[in-house]
Design an enzyme around this catalytic site. Structure first.
Site, PDB file in Angstrom:
ATOM      1  N   HIS A 173      -2.359   5.846   6.478  1.00  0.00           N
ATOM      2  CA  HIS A 173      -3.545   5.100   6.907  1.00  0.00           C
ATOM      3  C   HIS A 173      -4.717   6.021   7.221  1.00  0.00           C
ATOM      4  CE1 HIS A 173      -0.612   1.621   7.946  1.00  0.00           C
ATOM      5  NE2 HIS A 173      -1.013   1.571   6.690  1.00  0.00           N
ATOM      6  N   SER A 204      -2.320  -1.605   6.117  1.00  0.00           N
ATOM      7  CA  SER A 204      -3.347  -1.236   5.138  1.00  0.00           C
ATOM      8  C   SER A 204      -4.367  -2.360   4.869  1.00  0.00           C
ATOM      9  CB  SER A 204      -2.694  -0.764   3.836  1.00  0.00           C
ATOM     10  OG  SER A 204      -1.749  -1.704   3.353  1.00  0.00           O
ATOM     11  N   HIS A 225       1.001  -3.515  -2.490  1.00  0.00           N
ATOM     12  CA  HIS A 225       2.149  -3.795  -1.619  1.00  0.00           C
ATOM     13  C   HIS A 225       1.605  -3.900  -0.192  1.00  0.00           C
ATOM     14  CE1 HIS A 225       4.005  -2.053  -5.194  1.00  0.00           C
ATOM     15  NE2 HIS A 225       5.186  -2.485  -4.794  1.00  0.00           N
ATOM     16  N   ASP A 267       1.968   1.200  -2.372  1.00  0.00           N
ATOM     17  CA  ASP A 267       2.771   1.601  -1.214  1.00  0.00           C
ATOM     18  C   ASP A 267       4.093   0.824  -1.209  1.00  0.00           C
ATOM     19  OD1 ASP A 267       3.621   2.496   1.279  1.00  0.00           O
ATOM     20  OD2 ASP A 267       2.345   1.091   2.387  1.00  0.00           O
ATOM     21  N   ASN A 299       3.642 -10.048  -7.672  1.00  0.00           N
ATOM     22  CA  ASN A 299       4.149  -8.698  -7.879  1.00  0.00           C
ATOM     23  C   ASN A 299       2.950  -7.753  -8.061  1.00  0.00           C
ATOM     24  OD1 ASN A 299       5.064  -6.303  -9.176  1.00  0.00           O
ATOM     25  ND2 ASN A 299       6.936  -7.375  -9.738  1.00  0.00           N
TER      26      ASN A 299
END
Ligand SMILES: C[S@@+](CC[C@H](N)C(=O)[O-])C[C@H]1O[C@@H](n2cnc3c(N)ncnc32)[C@H](O)[C@@H]1O
Length: 285
Positions: free
Chosen positions: A18, A99, A41, A168, A147
């Protein structure tokens, strides 16, 4: 899909990821031109460090808690640390941003953020969190249940030409490194100028070097930088002894800032004398 990030929120890996994510987006903010961030992700966006799952591991205590408590952080960390502090105004650390929330805080009116989360329960939570906390921000799109690798292929090249893809994954699957290499290939083939940032765990150093080499061997990339951090001596390859980030086309200037950030956080996150970090260009363009 068993992985739930809430067990690990705010740990040493999140701090590195981060802090460097914040630095990358700070560079993209330096020009008025819009940027797009695809978070393949995303997780759920916001984590309760005193909740059942984070409390079970307590990993955040050797992560964000150490860095927040340390005196004299460098200016390069100020934005990220201020974002965490803003959520915890009474000094006691309880909430941690993932994130998507960090990115949302750096978004300007002209920018756009796309968040993919595959796990049905986490996707639902992410959607609710974003709707509650950023209700009027029309530039954030949650792709619930999508996805992230498929989205990267489908959504590039983006209409906004500048920007970054953050990859990630949970690394639950044995072929996750291979999936990342394939996704980078698909992305850079379609959107050569985008920045791509991949987080990975360091367990077996050989697997990590092979992954890095396979990215460097892609014909579609020309600038690749890697930063690896060990928090302890890498004796047992079944444990996560550290983590790294690979940058394809890192935003200009971030590589210089990285040393200051990593020099500050690595000793704070150290679990034994073997803690160290190193950064190097695999391909310098
Ligand atoms: C390491 S966590 C993400 C943490 C988040 N990036 C952060 O920094 O706050 C990985 C997340 O990816 C989700 N996931 C796993 N496979 C996925 C896929 N193929 N596409 C999108 N999300 C996926 C998992 O459910 C998990 O929430």
């Amino acid at each position: 899909m068993n992985y739930r990030h809430s067990y690990h929120a705010g740990n040493f890996a999140d701090v590195m990821k981060h802090a460097l994510q914040w630095a990358c987006l700070s560079y993209l903010q330096q020009k008025d031109k819009p940027f797009w961030l695809l978070d393949t992700h995303a997780g759920i966006g916001m984590y309760d460090l005193l909740g059942e799952q984070a409390s079970k591991t307590g990993e955040w205590q050797a992560g964000i808690a150490k860095v927040l408590a340390a005196p004299n952080p460098p200016d390069e960390l100020a934005g990220y640390l201020a974002a965490v502090r803003q959520l915890n105004p009474d000094q006691a650390l309880r909430w941690y941003l993932g994130s998507p929330y960090l990115a949302a805080l750096q978004l300007r009116a002209q920018d756009a953020l796309t968040l993919c989360e595959l796990h049905p329960a986490d996707a639902q939570e992410l959607s609710e969190n974003v709707a509650n906390d950023f209700p009027h921000n029309g530039t954030i799109h949650v792709e619930a249940g999508r996805n992230g690798y498929a989205a990267l292929k489908a959504l590039t090249p983006p209409p906004i030409k500048r920007g970054m893809v953050l990859i990630d994954p949970p690394f639950e699957q044995r072929d996750e490194f291979a999936q990342v290499v394939q996704a980078l290939h698909e992305g850079t083939k379609r959107w050569a100028n985008g920045s791509y940032v991949v987080w990975y765990p360091i367990k077996d150093p050989v697997a990590v070097s092979e992954f890095q080499q396979r990215v460097a061997d892609l014909t579609t990339v020309s600038k690749v930088y890697c930063t690896d951090m060990l928090v302890r001596t890498a004796q047992d390859p079944s444990k996560m002894n550290g983590c790294g980030m690979l940058f394809v086309n890192p935003p200009y200037g971030v590589v210089q800032q990285m040393a200051t950030i990593m020099d500050f956080i690595t000793p704070l996150l150290a679990q034994d004398q073997g803690a160290e970090w190193q950064g190097s260009w695999l391909l310098e363009g």
